[in-house]
Motif scaffolding. Structure first.
Motif, PDB file in Angstrom:
ATOM      1  N   SER A 158     -21.689 139.990  41.948  1.00  0.00           N
ATOM      2  CA  SER A 158     -20.689 139.820  42.992  1.00  0.00           C
ATOM      3  C   SER A 158     -21.327 139.399  44.308  1.00  0.00           C
ATOM      4  O   SER A 158     -22.415 139.855  44.664  1.00  0.00           O
ATOM      5  N   ILE A 159     -20.624 138.529  45.025  1.00  0.00           N
ATOM      6  CA  ILE A 159     -21.108 138.019  46.308  1.00  0.00           C
ATOM      7  C   ILE A 159     -20.399 138.693  47.478  1.00  0.00           C
ATOM      8  O   ILE A 159     -20.999 138.963  48.517  1.00  0.00           O
ATOM      9  N   THR A 160     -19.126 138.977  47.319  1.00  0.00           N
ATOM     10  CA  THR A 160     -18.346 139.559  48.415  1.00  0.00           C
ATOM     11  C   THR A 160     -18.152 141.055  48.203  1.00  0.00           C
ATOM     12  O   THR A 160     -18.184 141.540  47.075  1.00  0.00           O
ATOM     13  N   PRO A 161     -17.958 141.811  49.272  1.00  0.00           N
ATOM     14  CA  PRO A 161     -17.712 143.255  49.121  1.00  0.00           C
ATOM     15  C   PRO A 161     -16.385 143.513  48.416  1.00  0.00           C
ATOM     16  O   PRO A 161     -15.465 142.706  48.478  1.00  0.00           O
ATOM     17  N   LYS A 162     -16.313 144.644  47.733  1.00  0.00           N
ATOM     18  CA  LYS A 162     -15.110 144.979  46.982  1.00  0.00           C
ATOM     19  C   LYS A 162     -13.888 145.096  47.884  1.00  0.00           C
ATOM     20  O   LYS A 162     -12.794 144.671  47.509  1.00  0.00           O
ATOM     21  N   ASP A 163     -14.085 145.654  49.059  1.00  0.00           N
ATOM     22  CA  ASP A 163     -12.954 145.949  49.943  1.00  0.00           C
ATOM     23  C   ASP A 163     -13.065 145.116  51.215  1.00  0.00           C
ATOM     24  O   ASP A 163     -13.326 145.645  52.298  1.00  0.00           O
ATOM     25  N   ARG A 164     -12.874 143.802  51.092  1.00  0.00           N
ATOM     26  CA  ARG A 164     -12.929 142.932  52.268  1.00  0.00           C
ATOM     27  C   ARG A 164     -11.883 143.337  53.296  1.00  0.00           C
ATOM     28  O   ARG A 164     -10.725 143.588  52.950  1.00  0.00           O
ATOM     29  N   GLN A 165     -12.279 143.372  54.555  1.00  0.00           N
ATOM     30  CA  GLN A 165     -11.355 143.777  55.609  1.00  0.00           C
ATOM     31  C   GLN A 165     -11.132 142.686  56.649  1.00  0.00           C
ATOM     32  O   GLN A 165     -10.667 142.966  57.750  1.00  0.00           O
ATOM     33  N   PHE A 167     -25.913 127.890  38.778  1.00  0.00           N
ATOM     34  CA  PHE A 167     -25.193 126.847  39.515  1.00  0.00           C
ATOM     35  C   PHE A 167     -23.905 127.399  40.119  1.00  0.00           C
ATOM     36  O   PHE A 167     -23.615 127.176  41.305  1.00  0.00           O
ATOM     37  N   THR A 168     -23.121 128.136  39.331  1.00  0.00           N
ATOM     38  CA  THR A 168     -21.833 128.620  39.829  1.00  0.00           C
ATOM     39  C   THR A 168     -22.003 129.709  40.886  1.00  0.00           C
ATOM     40  O   THR A 168     -21.195 129.812  41.813  1.00  0.00           O
ATOM     41  N   TYR A 169     -23.050 130.513  40.748  1.00  0.00           N
ATOM     42  CA  TYR A 169     -23.349 131.525  41.774  1.00  0.00           C
ATOM     43  C   TYR A 169     -23.609 130.851  43.118  1.00  0.00           C
ATOM     44  O   TYR A 169     -23.038 131.224  44.147  1.00  0.00           O
ATOM     45  N   ASN A 170     -24.478 129.841  43.104  1.00  0.00           N
ATOM     46  CA  ASN A 170     -24.786 129.124  44.341  1.00  0.00           C
ATOM     47  C   ASN A 170     -23.606 128.313  44.850  1.00  0.00           C
ATOM     48  O   ASN A 170     -23.400 128.187  46.068  1.00  0.00           O
ATOM     49  N   LEU A 171     -22.795 127.800  43.917  1.00  0.00           N
ATOM     50  CA  LEU A 171     -21.608 127.040  44.326  1.00  0.00           C
ATOM     51  C   LEU A 171     -20.620 127.936  45.051  1.00  0.00           C
ATOM     52  O   LEU A 171     -20.028 127.530  46.063  1.00  0.00           O
ATOM     53  N   GLU A 172     -20.438 129.162  44.574  1.00  0.00           N
ATOM     54  CA  GLU A 172     -19.529 130.076  45.271  1.00  0.00           C
ATOM     55  C   GLU A 172     -20.031 130.354  46.685  1.00  0.00           C
ATOM     56  O   GLU A 172     -19.241 130.372  47.643  1.00  0.00           O
ATOM     57  N   ILE A 173     -21.325 130.549  46.837  1.00  0.00           N
ATOM     58  CA  ILE A 173     -21.897 130.770  48.175  1.00  0.00           C
ATOM     59  C   ILE A 173     -21.610 129.564  49.073  1.00  0.00           C
ATOM     60  O   ILE A 173     -21.176 129.716  50.226  1.00  0.00           O
ATOM     61  N   GLU A 174     -21.818 128.362  48.545  1.00  0.00           N
ATOM     62  CA  GLU A 174     -21.606 127.146  49.336  1.00  0.00           C
ATOM     63  C   GLU A 174     -20.136 126.964  49.698  1.00  0.00           C
ATOM     64  O   GLU A 174     -19.810 126.541  50.819  1.00  0.00           O
TER      65      GLU A 174
END
Length: 498
Positions: A40-47, A249-256
């Motif tokens: 996972s790249i983003t926190p579970k509970d985005r605020q 590739f998809t991990y880095n693509l999500e970051i981009e």
């Protein structure tokens, strides 16, 4: 022969569809921990503001539209019930019921796509009146046809008789009426020679698939450049082994993608970790900002969600996402069905999304038109029980579903008691108690009576609200209850001796 063809078609579609069928129950946590580098790249509970906005939507609309709408789930009199694949999957039709050269026929349908009745502002107005807060729109389905003028493929809207940028018109029209837009994007492309189902094995296959990956990346950034108003990307077709093998590739693509558009919302369908786990990584952590496995199903209980944000998406005919000419003989969900599923969803902190499949001319199905009106009429009265609400700690009720907003509790009543008495169950140690109840749209206050019925070892106390005998609504209604400080305690009269 007809039964045999139908069975063959069903089995083919069942096999295709269920390789990526989603969960239907409580998900178990992995029994052992794994070192996950591509999780996972983003926190579970985005605020952040974007995620808070997502949580408040309540009701959404999905629109499946593409060249498959020309066929309308049938060809030369053969429908999915006679062996064809489902509407938006019809290009995958195989077996004895399929027309000769069907793939070639389908791949040339774009030359006939001329939706002269299409009016995005009309769709947006209808959605607004229905109470919709966000739209998911298909930019490209599994057939690979792009509904926008992409620079990276000739198989797009500019090479049809229609030519206009449909995605832009939809985004602009919905944005103008205050409805947020998310773009559906299928990774899978049936007609792309560089797409692979299995993981590439040879150097030549790897080179071709890398071309496909870069093509996909280019289209995604093109969408974000062309339509900066969109709030998120909604992915599909990500279950094949080739895509799963491209986890770096998809991990880095999500970051981009997230760097390109801060606040972008991406659900759990996009990618997997290095062990092939989709939606959740190998340690059970959500991959994305919210759960997307609730497709034509809903969780039974909020505990199934483990605190994750989520949405449920639902068709009107069974599994009919794209346009279906013929709804006869099928159970089509009613406005009452949709409203109950909506309230069940929001009572568990989810959004509920209703699918529409316009025809090849750009018109909504008459059944969709009717449902939009009925749901919209109900939402006009009861929307405050839907938007920006959370779950309520009260125990499940046989009457319907609770939602809450600060010190206000809403009870949407789908099962009216014959004695006109709504009994609300509250924990005895609760510091707040319901009072001052009204029916939304009615205005008059309901009589309330504390009912301490004295069951031994009962952890609850009860509040009864009397419905007017003259009140006869045609569908579900909502009781709005204000919570006040509770200072009274149930008296302890005696203990039973056993």
């Amino acid at each position: 022969m007809l039964k045999r063809n139908c069975l063959i078609g069903f089995l083919f579609f069942f096999t295709l569809y269920n390789v990526h069928a989603q969960w239907t129950g409580l998900k178990e946590k992995p029994s052992s921990y794994k070192e996950v580098k591509y999780g996972s790249i983003t926190p579970k509970d985005r605020q952040d503001d974007a995620m808070r906005r997502f949580r408040a939507y309540g009701l959404g609309q999905f629109i499946h539209w593409g060249i498959y709408s020309i066929a309308g789930n049938e060809w030369e009199g053969v429908s999915a019930r006679g062996g064809a694949a489902a509407p938006e999957w019809i290009r995958s039709w195989r077996g004895p019921s399929a027309p000769e050269n069907w793939t070639e026929i389908y791949d040339n349908l774009y030359k006939e796509f001329d939706p002269v009745d299409f009016d995005a502002s009309k769709w947006a107005k209808q959605a607004k009146e229905m109470g919709v807060k966000y739209l998911i729109f298909t930019t490209k389905h599994h057939d690979g046809f792009a509904m926008w003028p992409t620079k990276y493929s000739d198989y797009n809207i500019t090479n049809t008789p229609f030519k206009r940028d449909i995605v832009k018109e939809v985004v602009d029209a919905y944005h103008a009426v205050g409805i947020d837009v998310y773009l559906y994007f299928s990774v899978l492309e049936w007609n792309n020679p560089n797409y692979f189902y299995k993981a590439p094995e040879t150097k030549e296959e790897e080179e071709r698939f890398n071309k496909f990956l870069n093509y996909t990346k280019n289209q995604l950034f093109e969408l974000l450049d062309n339509y900066p108003e969109v709030k998120g990307l909604w992915f599909d077709g990500t279950w094949d082994e080739a895509w799963k093998s491209a986890y770096k590739f998809t991990y880095n693509l999500e970051i981009e993608l997230r760097e390109k558009k801060p606040g972008l919302i991406i659900g759990s369908r996009f990618r997997n970790d290095e062990y092939g786990s989709r939606h959740f990584d190998s340690n059970g952590n959500l991959l994305g900002d919210y759960e997307q496995g609730w497709e034509r199903k809903l969780p039974e209980d909020i505990s199934w969600l483990a605190g994750n944000d989520w949405e449920g998406i639902m068709t009107l005919p069974p599994n009919g996402w794209g346009f279906m000419k013929d709804w006869s003989g099928l159970y089509v969900k009613t406005a009452d069905d949709i409203l109950e599923m909506l309230m069940k969803s929001v009572s568990m902190n989810g959004n509920f999304v209703v699918n529409f499949g316009p025809d090849g001319l750009g018109n909504m199905h008459p059944g969709e038109q009717a449902l939009a009106k009925e749901v919209g009429d109900w939402m006009a009265v009861n929307k405050e029980a839907v938007y920006g609400v959370t779950d309520c700690s009260y125990p499940k009720t046989p009457y319907g579903y609770y939602t809450q907003k600060e010190n206000t509790v809403y009870l949407s009543v789908f099962n009216r008691p014959v004695n006109n008495l709504i009994r609300v169950k509250v924990a005895k140690d609760s510091k707040l108690a319901p009072a001052h109840a009204t029916i939304l749209g009615e205005g008059r206050e309901l009589p309330v009576k504390h009912a301490d019925i004295g069951l031994d070892l009962d952890r609850f106390t009860y509040f009864d609200f009397r419905l007017p005998s003259s009140f006869h609504p045609k569908r579900a209604f909502v009781i709005k209850m204000k919570l006040i400080d509770s200072t009274s305690k149930a008296e302890r009269l005696m203990d039973a001796k056993m």
